[in-house]
Design a protein around this motif. Structure first.
Motif, PDB file in Angstrom:
ATOM      1  N   GLY A   1      -4.565  -5.765   5.610  1.00 67.99           N
ATOM      2  CA  GLY A   1      -5.337  -6.302   4.500  1.00 67.99           C
ATOM      3  C   GLY A   1      -4.522  -7.360   3.790  1.00 67.99           C
ATOM      4  O   GLY A   1      -3.364  -7.614   4.144  1.00 67.99           O
ATOM      5  N   VAL A   2      -5.113  -7.983   2.765  1.00 71.34           N
ATOM      6  CA  VAL A   2      -4.408  -9.031   2.031  1.00 71.34           C
ATOM      7  C   VAL A   2      -4.524  -8.798   0.530  1.00 71.34           C
ATOM      8  O   VAL A   2      -5.491  -8.204   0.052  1.00 71.34           O
ATOM      9  CB  VAL A   2      -4.957 -10.437   2.366  1.00 71.34           C
ATOM     10  CG1 VAL A   2      -4.704 -10.779   3.827  1.00 71.34           C
ATOM     11  CG2 VAL A   2      -6.443 -10.548   2.032  1.00 71.34           C
ATOM     12  N   GLN A   3      -3.515  -9.257  -0.180  1.00 72.93           N
ATOM     13  CA  GLN A   3      -3.551  -9.262  -1.638  1.00 72.93           C
ATOM     14  C   GLN A   3      -3.534 -10.705  -2.096  1.00 72.93           C
ATOM     15  O   GLN A   3      -2.679 -11.491  -1.677  1.00 72.93           O
ATOM     16  CB  GLN A   3      -2.357  -8.510  -2.222  1.00 72.93           C
ATOM     17  CG  GLN A   3      -2.309  -8.533  -3.750  1.00 72.93           C
ATOM     18  CD  GLN A   3      -1.202  -7.668  -4.304  1.00 72.93           C
ATOM     19  OE1 GLN A   3      -1.262  -6.447  -4.270  1.00 72.93           O
ATOM     20  NE2 GLN A   3      -0.157  -8.305  -4.822  1.00 72.93           N
TER      21      GLN A   3
ATOM     22  N   MET B   1     -14.418   0.000   9.791  1.00 74.45           N
ATOM     23  CA  MET B   1     -13.358   0.261   8.808  1.00 74.45           C
ATOM     24  C   MET B   1     -11.976   0.000   9.404  1.00 74.45           C
ATOM     25  O   MET B   1     -11.735   0.285  10.565  1.00 74.45           O
ATOM     26  CB  MET B   1     -13.405   1.713   8.343  1.00 74.45           C
ATOM     27  CG  MET B   1     -14.430   1.998   7.268  1.00 74.45           C
ATOM     28  SD  MET B   1     -14.175   3.642   6.568  1.00 74.45           S
ATOM     29  CE  MET B   1     -15.348   3.591   5.230  1.00 74.45           C
ATOM     30  N   ASN B   2     -11.065  -0.551   8.588  1.00 75.39           N
ATOM     31  CA  ASN B   2      -9.679  -0.654   9.032  1.00 75.39           C
ATOM     32  C   ASN B   2      -8.820   0.274   8.160  1.00 75.39           C
ATOM     33  O   ASN B   2      -9.340   1.015   7.327  1.00 75.39           O
ATOM     34  CB  ASN B   2      -9.203  -2.099   9.005  1.00 75.39           C
ATOM     35  CG  ASN B   2      -8.904  -2.610   7.603  1.00 75.39           C
ATOM     36  OD1 ASN B   2      -9.149  -1.930   6.604  1.00 75.39           O
ATOM     37  ND2 ASN B   2      -8.377  -3.803   7.518  1.00 75.39           N
ATOM     38  N   LEU B   3      -7.515   0.241   8.334  1.00 74.68           N
ATOM     39  CA  LEU B   3      -6.644   1.192   7.645  1.00 74.68           C
ATOM     40  C   LEU B   3      -6.686   1.050   6.129  1.00 74.68           C
ATOM     41  O   LEU B   3      -6.615   2.042   5.392  1.00 74.68           O
ATOM     42  CB  LEU B   3      -5.202   1.024   8.147  1.00 74.68           C
ATOM     43  CG  LEU B   3      -4.949   1.417   9.609  1.00 74.68           C
ATOM     44  CD1 LEU B   3      -3.504   1.149   9.982  1.00 74.68           C
ATOM     45  CD2 LEU B   3      -5.300   2.883   9.837  1.00 74.68           C
ATOM     46  N   ILE B   4      -6.815  -0.182   5.638  1.00 71.38           N
ATOM     47  CA  ILE B   4      -6.820  -0.404   4.195  1.00 71.38           C
ATOM     48  C   ILE B   4      -8.154   0.005   3.575  1.00 71.38           C
ATOM     49  O   ILE B   4      -8.187   0.649   2.514  1.00 71.38           O
ATOM     50  CB  ILE B   4      -6.496  -1.877   3.866  1.00 71.38           C
ATOM     51  CG1 ILE B   4      -5.046  -2.191   4.241  1.00 71.38           C
ATOM     52  CG2 ILE B   4      -6.743  -2.180   2.394  1.00 71.38           C
ATOM     53  CD1 ILE B   4      -4.005  -1.328   3.535  1.00 71.38           C
ATOM     54  N   THR B   5      -9.257  -0.331   4.219  1.00 71.32           N
ATOM     55  CA  THR B   5     -10.558   0.082   3.672  1.00 71.32           C
ATOM     56  C   THR B   5     -10.690   1.602   3.700  1.00 71.32           C
ATOM     57  O   THR B   5     -11.272   2.198   2.789  1.00 71.32           O
ATOM     58  CB  THR B   5     -11.723  -0.570   4.436  1.00 71.32           C
ATOM     59  OG1 THR B   5     -11.649  -0.220   5.827  1.00 71.32           O
ATOM     60  CG2 THR B   5     -11.689  -2.083   4.293  1.00 71.32           C
ATOM     61  N   GLN B   6     -10.127   2.231   4.713  1.00 75.32           N
ATOM     62  CA  GLN B   6     -10.149   3.697   4.785  1.00 75.32           C
ATOM     63  C   GLN B   6      -9.276   4.318   3.707  1.00 75.32           C
ATOM     64  O   GLN B   6      -9.673   5.281   3.049  1.00 75.32           O
ATOM     65  CB  GLN B   6      -9.671   4.165   6.159  1.00 75.32           C
ATOM     66  CG  GLN B   6     -10.678   3.939   7.282  1.00 75.32           C
ATOM     67  CD  GLN B   6     -10.149   4.431   8.609  1.00 75.32           C
ATOM     68  OE1 GLN B   6      -9.020   4.123   8.989  1.00 75.32           O
ATOM     69  NE2 GLN B   6     -10.954   5.186   9.331  1.00 75.32           N
TER      70      GLN B   6
ATOM     71  N   PRO C   1     -10.950  -5.414   3.039  1.00 75.29           N
ATOM     72  CA  PRO C   1      -9.508  -5.226   2.834  1.00 75.29           C
ATOM     73  C   PRO C   1      -8.891  -6.360   2.013  1.00 75.29           C
ATOM     74  O   PRO C   1      -7.929  -7.014   2.430  1.00 75.29           O
ATOM     75  CB  PRO C   1      -8.960  -5.202   4.267  1.00 75.29           C
ATOM     76  CG  PRO C   1      -9.887  -6.100   5.023  1.00 75.29           C
ATOM     77  CD  PRO C   1     -11.253  -5.886   4.408  1.00 75.29           C
ATOM     78  N   ILE C   2      -9.464  -6.576   0.836  1.00 79.21           N
ATOM     79  CA  ILE C   2      -9.015  -7.638  -0.064  1.00 79.21           C
ATOM     80  C   ILE C   2      -8.620  -6.992  -1.391  1.00 79.21           C
ATOM     81  O   ILE C   2      -9.436  -6.347  -2.050  1.00 79.21           O
ATOM     82  CB  ILE C   2     -10.118  -8.683  -0.309  1.00 79.21           C
ATOM     83  CG1 ILE C   2     -10.535  -9.345   1.013  1.00 79.21           C
ATOM     84  CG2 ILE C   2      -9.652  -9.731  -1.319  1.00 79.21           C
ATOM     85  CD1 ILE C   2     -11.753 -10.247   0.884  1.00 79.21           C
ATOM     86  N   ILE C   3      -7.357  -7.172  -1.769  1.00 80.03           N
ATOM     87  CA  ILE C   3      -6.845  -6.607  -3.017  1.00 80.03           C
ATOM     88  C   ILE C   3      -6.532  -7.749  -3.971  1.00 80.03           C
ATOM     89  O   ILE C   3      -5.979  -8.774  -3.562  1.00 80.03           O
ATOM     90  CB  ILE C   3      -5.575  -5.761  -2.765  1.00 80.03           C
ATOM     91  CG1 ILE C   3      -5.936  -4.509  -1.953  1.00 80.03           C
ATOM     92  CG2 ILE C   3      -4.927  -5.334  -4.069  1.00 80.03           C
ATOM     93  CD1 ILE C   3      -5.458  -4.516  -0.554  1.00 80.03           C
ATOM     94  N   GLN C   4      -6.890  -7.584  -5.222  1.00 84.08           N
ATOM     95  CA  GLN C   4      -6.578  -8.571  -6.249  1.00 84.08           C
ATOM     96  C   GLN C   4      -5.240  -8.212  -6.870  1.00 84.08           C
ATOM     97  O   GLN C   4      -5.023  -7.084  -7.295  1.00 84.08           O
ATOM     98  CB  GLN C   4      -7.696  -8.596  -7.294  1.00 84.08           C
ATOM     99  CG  GLN C   4      -7.319  -9.175  -8.649  1.00 84.08           C
ATOM    100  CD  GLN C   4      -7.265  -8.092  -9.704  1.00 84.08           C
ATOM    101  OE1 GLN C   4      -8.153  -7.239  -9.781  1.00 84.08           O
ATOM    102  NE2 GLN C   4      -6.218  -8.097 -10.517  1.00 84.08           N
ATOM    103  N   GLY C   5      -4.324  -9.156  -6.889  1.00 83.04           N
ATOM    104  CA  GLY C   5      -3.008  -8.890  -7.449  1.00 83.04           C
ATOM    105  C   GLY C   5      -3.076  -8.498  -8.915  1.00 83.04           C
ATOM    106  O   GLY C   5      -3.875  -9.034  -9.682  1.00 83.04           O
ATOM    107  N   GLY C   6      -2.225  -7.557  -9.316  1.00 78.92           N
ATOM    108  CA  GLY C   6      -2.180  -7.114 -10.707  1.00 78.92           C
ATOM    109  C   GLY C   6      -1.280  -8.005 -11.537  1.00 78.92           C
ATOM    110  O   GLY C   6      -0.151  -7.649 -11.862  1.00 78.92           O
ATOM    111  N   MET C   7      -1.770  -9.194 -11.874  1.00 75.82           N
ATOM    112  CA  MET C   7      -0.966 -10.232 -12.516  1.00 75.82           C
ATOM    113  C   MET C   7      -0.898 -10.060 -14.032  1.00 75.82           C
ATOM    114  O   MET C   7      -1.904  -9.775 -14.675  1.00 75.82           O
ATOM    115  CB  MET C   7      -1.577 -11.607 -12.200  1.00 75.82           C
ATOM    116  CG  MET C   7      -1.746 -11.889 -10.709  1.00 75.82           C
ATOM    117  SD  MET C   7      -2.899 -13.257 -10.437  1.00 75.82           S
ATOM    118  CE  MET C   7      -4.487 -12.430 -10.742  1.00 75.82           C
ATOM    119  N   VAL C   8       0.292 -10.276 -14.591  1.00 69.81           N
ATOM    120  CA  VAL C   8       0.429 -10.197 -16.043  1.00 69.81           C
ATOM    121  C   VAL C   8      -0.411 -11.280 -16.707  1.00 69.81           C
ATOM    122  O   VAL C   8      -0.490 -12.408 -16.235  1.00 69.81           O
ATOM    123  CB  VAL C   8       1.907 -10.337 -16.486  1.00 69.81           C
ATOM    124  CG1 VAL C   8       2.737  -9.172 -15.984  1.00 69.81           C
ATOM    125  CG2 VAL C   8       2.505 -11.653 -16.039  1.00 69.81           C
TER     126      VAL C   8
END
Length: 314
Positions: A188-190, A1-6, A13-20
């Motif tokens: 992590g990345v978005q 685990m890293n800081l983002i997954t925790q 640690p992959i985030i999907q951008g909240g795109m309009v």
């Protein structure tokens, strides 16, 4: 685990951008079900529509998901009330002062990440008490910072300045890009553009196909007088440039933009008169895939990148 997954209790640690106009509940749930963090994009939703998407997302996934909220949203108080009422556990804020709403969200045990385009605003976000920072370079699609600082310039500067978990955004769509960002200090990345061209994205298929045809140099950051935005060059973009050539006023630019231009382009598929927001990295995106396949490609590419890194010898 890293800081983002925790922090978000996710697998990768992959985030999907909240795109309009792209990030409805189907996309958010698909990303969360694949092990990342899906975000519903509240920026293009009336409060009652957002509430429906949150409720549908809860039924579509048992994994953590969040909501992206532009803080300049006209119905911001109603939006915040819905997030609290619906027990949303993660909120990504952008386009505004995080100190105005972070205390309320934290009071209700909501984890908060804030999107910034400079070290100055990263420090302000950290001081406001957010749990994580998204450092977004001007390669990104949609609304951007005015400074035109690239992701890989911004990222190490923000990492040096702040102590809390850091997410890199802008110009990242592959495992190689993900590893490069993490080497420069990201936890992590978005990714936005890569998921905009997914089967589950709520964008119009004509827009998704347009993303896949974008080449290097086909996008431009413009409309800084209003709110900087990266657009695909089309008929609407050319109209903007013609106004600039005539030394247009801010009011003239606002009149051209009007209302509903982004919806017209990305959601309704008007590729000439609509506003088509996408990042520079679209030049690497060649096909529309299900989110599960996109994740497999990113993770396979990430492992390949690590092997390449380990094999380097000087």
């Amino acid at each position: 685990m890293n800081l983002i997954t925790q922090l978000f209790k996710i697998q990768y640690p992959i985030i999907q951008g909240g795109m309009v106009w792209n990030s409805g509940y189907k996309l958010a749930a698909a990303v969360s079900n694949s092990g990342g963090l899906g975000l519903i994009g509240a920026g293009s939703m009336y409060p009652d529509v957002l509430k429906t998407h949150i409720q549908k997302c809860k039924k579509a996934t048992s994994k953590p998901f969040g909501v992206n909220v532009p803080l300049l949203y006209p119905d911001i108080e109603a939006i915040m009330n819905i997030l609290i009422e619906e027990n949303v556990e993660i909120v990504f804020t952008s386009a505004g002062n995080p100190s105005l709403w972070t205390p309320l969200l934290k009071e209700h045990h909501i984890k908060v990440a804030h999107v910034v385009s400079s070290t100055k605003f990263a420090l302000k976000a950290e001081n406001a008490g957010v749990d994580a920072i998204v450092a977004e370079g001007f390669e990104a699609g949609g609304h951007n910072g005015r400074e035109e600082t690239t992701t890989f310039t911004l990222l190490p500067m923000v990492r040096k300045a702040v102590q809390i978990p850091l997410i890199a955004a802008g110009g990242i769509a592959t495992g190689h890009g993900m590893l490069a960002a993490m080497i420069l200090g990201a936890d992590g990345v978005q990714m936005g553009s890569r998921f905009a061209a997914s089967e589950e994205s709520s964008a119009h298929y004509d827009f998704k196909n347009k993303i896949c045809s974008v080449q290097e140099g086909d996008t431009q950051l413009t409309l800084k007088e209003l709110a900087p935005v990266r657009l695909i060059k089309n008929g609407f973009y050319n109209q903007i440039q013609n106004l600039y050539a005539k030394h247009a006023t801010k009011e003239e630019l606002q009149y051209l933009l009007g209302k509903g231009r982004a919806k017209r382009g990305m959601f309704e598929g008007d590729l000439e008169e609509g506003e088509l927001e996408i990042g520079q990295i679209a030049g690497l995106i060649d096909d529309i895939q299900p989110v599960s396949e996109i994740f497999n490609d990113i993770l396979t590419d990430f492992e390949s990148a690590k092997k390449t890194l380990n094999s380097l010898d000087f």
